[in-house]
Scaffold this motif. Structure first.
Motif, PDB file in Angstrom:
ATOM      1  N   SER A   1       0.840  -1.188   0.000  1.00 55.63           N
ATOM      2  CA  SER A   1       0.000   0.000   0.000  1.00 55.63           C
ATOM      3  C   SER A   1       0.878   1.242   0.000  1.00 55.63           C
ATOM      4  CB  SER A   1      -0.906  -0.004   1.235  1.00 55.63           C
ATOM      5  OG  SER A   1      -0.098  -0.095   2.383  1.00 55.63           O
ATOM      6  N   SER A   2       0.396   2.257  -0.656  1.00 57.63           N
ATOM      7  CA  SER A   2       1.199   3.486  -0.727  1.00 57.63           C
ATOM      8  C   SER A   2       1.020   4.260   0.569  1.00 57.63           C
ATOM      9  CB  SER A   2       0.764   4.321  -1.921  1.00 57.63           C
ATOM     10  OG  SER A   2      -0.628   4.530  -1.853  1.00 57.63           O
ATOM     11  N   ALA A   3       2.017   5.048   0.887  1.00 51.35           N
ATOM     12  CA  ALA A   3       1.980   5.792   2.145  1.00 51.35           C
ATOM     13  C   ALA A   3       1.168   7.065   1.958  1.00 51.35           C
ATOM     14  CB  ALA A   3       3.403   6.127   2.572  1.00 51.35           C
ATOM     15  N   HIS A   4       0.214   7.289   2.868  1.00 52.42           N
ATOM     16  CA  HIS A   4      -0.592   8.504   2.802  1.00 52.42           C
ATOM     17  C   HIS A   4      -0.096   9.583   3.742  1.00 52.42           C
ATOM     18  CE1 HIS A   4      -3.565   6.592   0.289  1.00 52.42           C
ATOM     19  NE2 HIS A   4      -3.508   5.544   1.068  1.00 52.42           N
ATOM     20  N   THR A   5       0.637   9.172   4.775  1.00 50.06           N
ATOM     21  CA  THR A   5       1.085  10.130   5.787  1.00 50.06           C
ATOM     22  C   THR A   5       2.604  10.070   5.865  1.00 50.06           C
ATOM     23  OG1 THR A   5       0.917   8.436   7.465  1.00 50.06           O
ATOM     24  CG2 THR A   5      -0.989   9.856   7.159  1.00 50.06           C
ATOM     25  N   PRO A   6       3.218  11.092   6.409  1.00 52.96           N
ATOM     26  CA  PRO A   6       4.669  10.983   6.617  1.00 52.96           C
ATOM     27  C   PRO A   6       4.976   9.883   7.619  1.00 52.96           C
ATOM     28  CG  PRO A   6       3.807  12.986   7.596  1.00 52.96           C
ATOM     29  CD  PRO A   6       2.714  12.407   6.773  1.00 52.96           C
ATOM     30  N   SER A   7       6.166   9.359   7.548  1.00 50.87           N
ATOM     31  CA  SER A   7       6.518   8.231   8.424  1.00 50.87           C
ATOM     32  C   SER A   7       6.414   8.679   9.890  1.00 50.87           C
ATOM     33  CB  SER A   7       7.926   7.743   8.106  1.00 50.87           C
ATOM     34  OG  SER A   7       8.805   8.835   8.033  1.00 50.87           O
ATOM     35  N   PRO A   8       6.085   7.779  10.766  1.00 51.72           N
ATOM     36  CA  PRO A   8       5.861   8.172  12.166  1.00 51.72           C
ATOM     37  C   PRO A   8       7.137   8.731  12.803  1.00 51.72           C
ATOM     38  CG  PRO A   8       5.921   5.796  11.949  1.00 51.72           C
ATOM     39  CD  PRO A   8       5.894   6.344  10.573  1.00 51.72           C
ATOM     40  N   LEU A   9       6.926   9.555  13.830  1.00 51.74           N
ATOM     41  CA  LEU A   9       8.054  10.231  14.462  1.00 51.74           C
ATOM     42  C   LEU A   9       8.971   9.240  15.172  1.00 51.74           C
ATOM     43  CD1 LEU A   9       9.094  13.038  14.771  1.00 51.74           C
ATOM     44  CD2 LEU A   9       7.762  13.303  16.821  1.00 51.74           C
TER      45      LEU A   9
END
Lengths: 540, 216
Positions: free
Chosen positions: B29-37
Motif C-alpha cells: 500500500s502506498s503511504a498517505h502520511t509521513p513516516s511516524p516520528l
C-alpha cells in the motif's frame, strides 16, 4: 555547513555560553561572513551584546576575523570555525586523555585551558596549583614547579601550542615609538610560527594557595591586586596557549588502530603496532598516509623493557600483520631485517568500513549486514547474484535490498544495453560507495547527538520544579551540617522530599546519565567517521 | 523502442520476474502520511558501554556543563527596565549590564571595534551598604537646610522646589519628607468661615431693657 551541523552547533553554544551567544553564532554560521554592524542589525540584538558574544567566541577560537571585502580600510569581517564548536562535544575525552598520560596535574591544566579558551602559562600554573591545593589535605600545598614541569611536558609532546601571534595587516608604522593598534590584525596559522612550541622563560616560584571559605572580600581584593602587579614581572605577557586539537586527534587515531589490532589479532601484535606508532609520532606529518619506514631491528630495540619477545617471534608477528587482510602494516623494503610501515589511511578506511557494517547489522539484522558486506567487497552485483552469493532466499533478499535502498545505504546503478534505457534491456546493479555512505552516517550521527541534547533539555525542563526543590534542600542540609546540627534536624529536612519524589528524581538522574553517556559514545563514532572523511580529502 | 508493443496483449516493457513479485500479488500500500516520528524498531539497540573510563567521562561532562554556567563567558542579556520600581531592586546587586564585559580579554588580539568597558566583579553587599549610610545622613542635613531656605523664600516657589528635592533623593531609602506645608493654612483658611463662629462674647451683651419678653 549542513542543517544538522548548524543545529548541533547551536545546541552546544547554548549549553555552554547561553542564548545570546547561540543566536549570534548560528546566525553567523548561516550567513558565512559578516561585519559587526550587519550582524547586530540582522540579529536585532543590542550592539554591546553582539560585541561580547564575538569576544567570547574569539577567546575560544571558534570565531576568526579578517580584513573585509573592501580591503584593510573597510570594516572587519567575522566568520565561524564550525569544527571548533563541534569539538566541544569531545572535551571530556581530551581531559581524560591528558589525565591518563600526565596525571591529575595534566588533567587540570588541559581542563583550565579548554574552559578559558586561551591562557598564559603563569595564570594557568597558578590556577591549577590553587585547585590542587584545595583538594589536598590540610597543611599540604602544591608547588608551582611541579605544575610547570607538567605544563612543559604537555608542550613538548605538542598537546599544547602557542596561540598564533597577530600579524598586523596594513598598519602604518612611520618610525613612531608607539604605533597605534591597527584596526585589523590578521590571525595566522599556529604552525607557521616557528616558536609554536617554545616555552617562555618565566620566574614563577611559590605554592598554591588554599582558598578559605571564610575569606572576606577585602582579602581577596588584596590578593587580586597583588596578582596583577605580579603578572607584569612574570615575563610571559601576551603569550597565550591553546589546546592542540589535531595532536589529540592523532593520539585518538593511534589508540583506535591499536585497539583494533588487539581485537583482531592479539595483545602482542598490538604492542608491536603501539611501538611502531610511538616511534613515528614526531616524524610523521599530520596528514601522512603511512608512517615513516621502520626497520625490524629498530622496532626490536625500541620495545619497552618490560615487554620482551624474541627476535624471530617478532619477525613472525610482523609477517602476520602484513598478511592480514586488514592491511594495518605494510612491508616496504628488505633492508635492516625488513622495512615496515603502518598504513594510516587504510587503517582509517577499514575502521570506517567496520563502523558502517556494524550500523547495518544492528539496525537491519545480520542477513542484511551480510548483503551489505558482500556489496562492499564485490562492488557491483545484480539482484540474482546477490541472492546467490549471500545465500539468502530470493524474496527476503529483495525485501532487504529494497529496505537498504530506501535508507540510501545501497545505490542502484543502471547499465543500459540499448540507448533507450528500456527496463527489460538494462542491467540494474546494486552497489555501495563507502565514502558517500560514511558522510551520510556522519550526518545521522550529528542529528542523533542533537536529538539526545534536546531530549535531555526536555527532561530537565519537565522536572524543573523538582530539581530546584532538591537543590534547595541540599543547600539547607549542607549549611546545617556546617553549623553542626543534630541528626534529628537533618532527618527532618531530608524528609521534606517525599519518597515518590525521591523515586522520580532517581529515574530522572538515571535518564540524564544515560543520555549523556550516549552523547559521549556517539561522539566516538563521529570521530572515526570524520577522521576517515578528512583522510580522503587532499591535505590543505 | 516503442515498436514492440502490441504483440501479446498484456505485455509490459519489463518482465515482472525481474521486479520480484508475481502477477497476482498485491502491491504494497502506498503511504498517505509521513513516516511516524518514533517508528517501531525491529531490533533493540545494543546497551551502552560501561566501565570506569565511561563513568569518569560522564562525570567530567556533567561537571563541565555545570561549571560553564558560572563562568563569565556565559552571557545573559540585561533585564530591560520595567516601568514599575520593585522593592527588591535595591537588594539585587551585580546586575549584568550590556555595555560591560565581565572578564578582561587581551584586546591586542582582537579588532579594536570590539573593545568594551571591562567591569571588575563586585563583591556582594559590601559596597552598596557602605555608600548608603553617608547618603542617608546627608539627606537629613539637606532637608534641614531646605526648610530654612524655604522659610525665607516666597510661598509661590515652594511647590517647584519640592519637586526638585524629590528628584535628587530618588535613590534613597528614607521617604521623602515633609513637604513643607504652607503655614498660611493653619491660621486663616480653615474649612470653617470665621463669621459663623460665635464665641459667646455677644451673649448677654444685649441690653437688659424690656425685660417683659420672656427668655427661653
Amino acid at each position: 555547513m549542513t542543517a544538522q551541523e548548524v543545529r548541533l552547533c547551536g545546541l552546544l553554544l547554548q549549553e555552554h555560553f547561553g542564548d545570546v551567544v547561540e543566536k549570534v553564532g548560528t546566525h553567523l554560521i548561516c550567513s558565512g561572513v559578516l561585519t559587526l554592524r550587519a550582524l547586530a542589525h540582522e540579529t536585532k540584538l543590542p550592539l554591546d551584546l553582539v560585541k561580547k558574544s564575538l569576544c567570547v567566541l574569539m577567546q575560544h577560537g571558534m570565531c576568526a576575523f579578517g580584513a573585509g571585502r573592501r580591503g584593510p580600510a573597510g570594516p572587519v569581517e567575522y566568520h565561524i570555525i564550525c569544527e571548533h564548536i563541534l569539538h566541544m562535544l569531545r572535551y571530556p575525552r581530551y581531559i581524560y586523555t591528558a589525565k591518563s598520560l600526565y596525571g591529575d596535574t595534566g588533567e587540570l591544566i588541559v581542563e583550565e585551558i579548554l574552559q578559558s579558551g586561551q591562557m598564559t602559562m603563569s595564570s594557568t600554573v597558578k590556577t591549577v596549583a590553587d585547585r590542587l591545593t584545595h583538594n589536598m589535605p590540610e597543611g599540604q600545598s602544591m608547588d608551582y614547579s611541579e605544575v610547570v614541569s607538567a605544563f612543559s611536558r604537555l608542550v613538548e609532546t605538542h598537546f599544547l601550542q602557542r596561540c598564533p601571534p597577530m600579524a598586523s595587516a596594513g598598519s602604518s608604522s612611520s618610525g613612531a615609538v608607539n604605533t597605534p593598534l591597527p584596526a585589523v590584525t590578521q590571525p595566522t596559522k599556529p604552525e607557521d610560527h616557528p616558536e609554536c612550541y617554545r616555552l617562555p622563560y618565566i620566574n614563577l616560584t611559590g605554592q598554591g594557595k588554599r582558598r578559605r571559605s571564610s575569606e572576606d572580600g577585602e582579602a581577596e581584593q588584596r590578593a587580586a591586586k597583588k596578582a596583577k602587579t605580579d603578572n607584569s614581572e612574570r615575563g610571559d605577557e601576551g603569550i597565550y596557549w591553546q589546546v592542540n586539537f589535531q595532536r589529540f586527534h592523532l593520539h585518538f587515531r593511534d589508540q583506535a588502530i591499536i585497539s583494533a589490532v588487539s581485537c583482531k589479532l592479539d595483545q602482542a601484535s598490538s604492542e608491536i603496532v603501539r611501538t611502531m606508532l610511538r616511534m613515528s609520532e614526531v616524524t610523521t606529518p599530520a596528514h601522512a598516509a603511512f608512517t615513516q619506514a621502520l626497520s625490524a631491528n629498530e622496532i626490536f630495540r625500541a620495545f619497552p623493557s618490560s615487554y620482551n619477545i624474541a627476535r624471530p617471534i617478532l619477525d613472525q608477528y610482523l609477517t602476520l600483520l602484513v598478511d592480514d587482510p586488514m592491511e594495518f602494516v605494510g612491508r616496504t623494503g628488505d633492508s635492516g631485517g625488513g622495512m615496515y610501515v603502518v598504513n594510516l589511511h587504510r587503517a582509517l578506511a577499514n575502521l570506517a568500513r567496520a563502523t558502517l557494517e556494524s550500523v547495518v547489522q544492528e539496525r537491519f539484522g545480520s542477513r542484511s549486514a551480510r548483503i551489505f558486506r558482500l556489496l562492499l567487497r564485490k562492488r557491483h552485483l545484480e539482484q540474482k547474484q546477490v541472492e546467490d552469493f549471500a545465500m539468502v532466499p530470493a524474496k527476503e533478499a529483495k525485501y532487504m535490498l529494497y529496505t537498504l535502498l530506501s535508507e540510501n545505504l545501497v545505490q542502484l546503478q543502471e547499465i543500459p544495453k540499448t540507448p533507450d534505457y528500456a527496463p527489460s534491456r538494462t542491467f540494474y546493479l546494486y552497489t555501495v560507495n563507502q565514502l558517500p555512505t560514511a558522510r551520510l552516517l556522519l550526518q545521522h550521527c550529528y542529528k542523533t547527538v542533537g536529538n539526545l541534547i534536546e531530549r535531555r533539555l526536555y527532561e530537565t525542563k519537565e522536572n524543573k520544579r523538582l530539581l530546584e526543590k532538591s537543590q534547595r534542600i541540599e543547600a539547607i542540609l549542607a549549611s546545617l551540617q556546617a553549623t553542626g546540627a543534630e541528626a534529628a534536624q537533618l532527618t527532618e529536612v531530608e524528609e521534606m522530599i517525599t519518597a515518590p519524589e525521591r523515586q522520580q528524581l532517581e529515574t530522572l538522574r538515571h535518564h540524564i546519565n544515560k543520555l549523556d553517556s550516549s552523547e559521549n559514545q556517539v561522539d566516538e563514532t563521529i570521530f572515526l567517521l570524520e577522521s576517515y572523511i578528512n583522510s580522503t580529502q587532499a591535505p590543505p | 523502442m516503442a515498436g514492440s508493443r502490441g504483440r501479446g496483449r498484456s505485455q509490459f516493457s519489463f518482465s515482472v520476474d525481474a521486479l520480484g513479485f508475481g502477477r497476482g500479488d498485491s502491491l504494497p500500500s502506498s503511504a498517505h502520511t509521513p513516516s511516524p516520528l518514533f517508528p517501531p524498531m525491529q531490533f533493540r539497540p545494543v546497551p551502552l558501554h560501561t566501565g570506569e573510563e565511561v563513568d569518569y567521562m560522564l562525570a567530567l561532562k556533567q561537571e563541565l556543563r555545570a561549571s560553564s554556567k558560572n563562568l563569565p563567558f556565559h552571557i545573559k542579556a540585561a533585564r530591560t527596565k520595567t516601568d514599575v520600581a520593585h522593592y527588591s531592586d535595591k537588594y539585587q546587586n551585580g546586575e549584568t549590564k550590556n555595555n560591560c564585559i565581565e572578564w578582561s580579554p587581551d584586546w591586542s588580539r582582537m579588532p579594536k571595534e570590539l573593545c568594551i568597558k571591562v567591569r571588575k566583579p563586585r563583591k556582594t553587599g559590601a559596597k552598596p551598604q557602605l555608600t548608603r549610610k553617608p547618603k542617608v545622613a546627608a539627606g537629613k542635613e539637606e532637608v534641614l537646610q531646605k526648610l530654612e531656605t524655604l522659610e525665607k523664600r516666597e510661598e509661590e516657589q515652594h511647590s517647584e522646589e519640592e519637586e526638585d528635592e524629590e528628584k535628587k533623593k530618588q535613590n534613597e531609602e528614607e521617604p521623602d519628607a515633609d513637604e513643607d506645608y504652607d503655614e498660611e493654612d493653619l491660621e486663616d483658611e480653615t474649612d470653617y468661615i470665621m463669621s459663623y463662629f460665635d464665641n459667646g462674647e455677644d451673649f448677654g451683651a444685649d441690653s437688659d431693657d424690656n425685660m417683659d419678653e420672656a427668655v427661653y
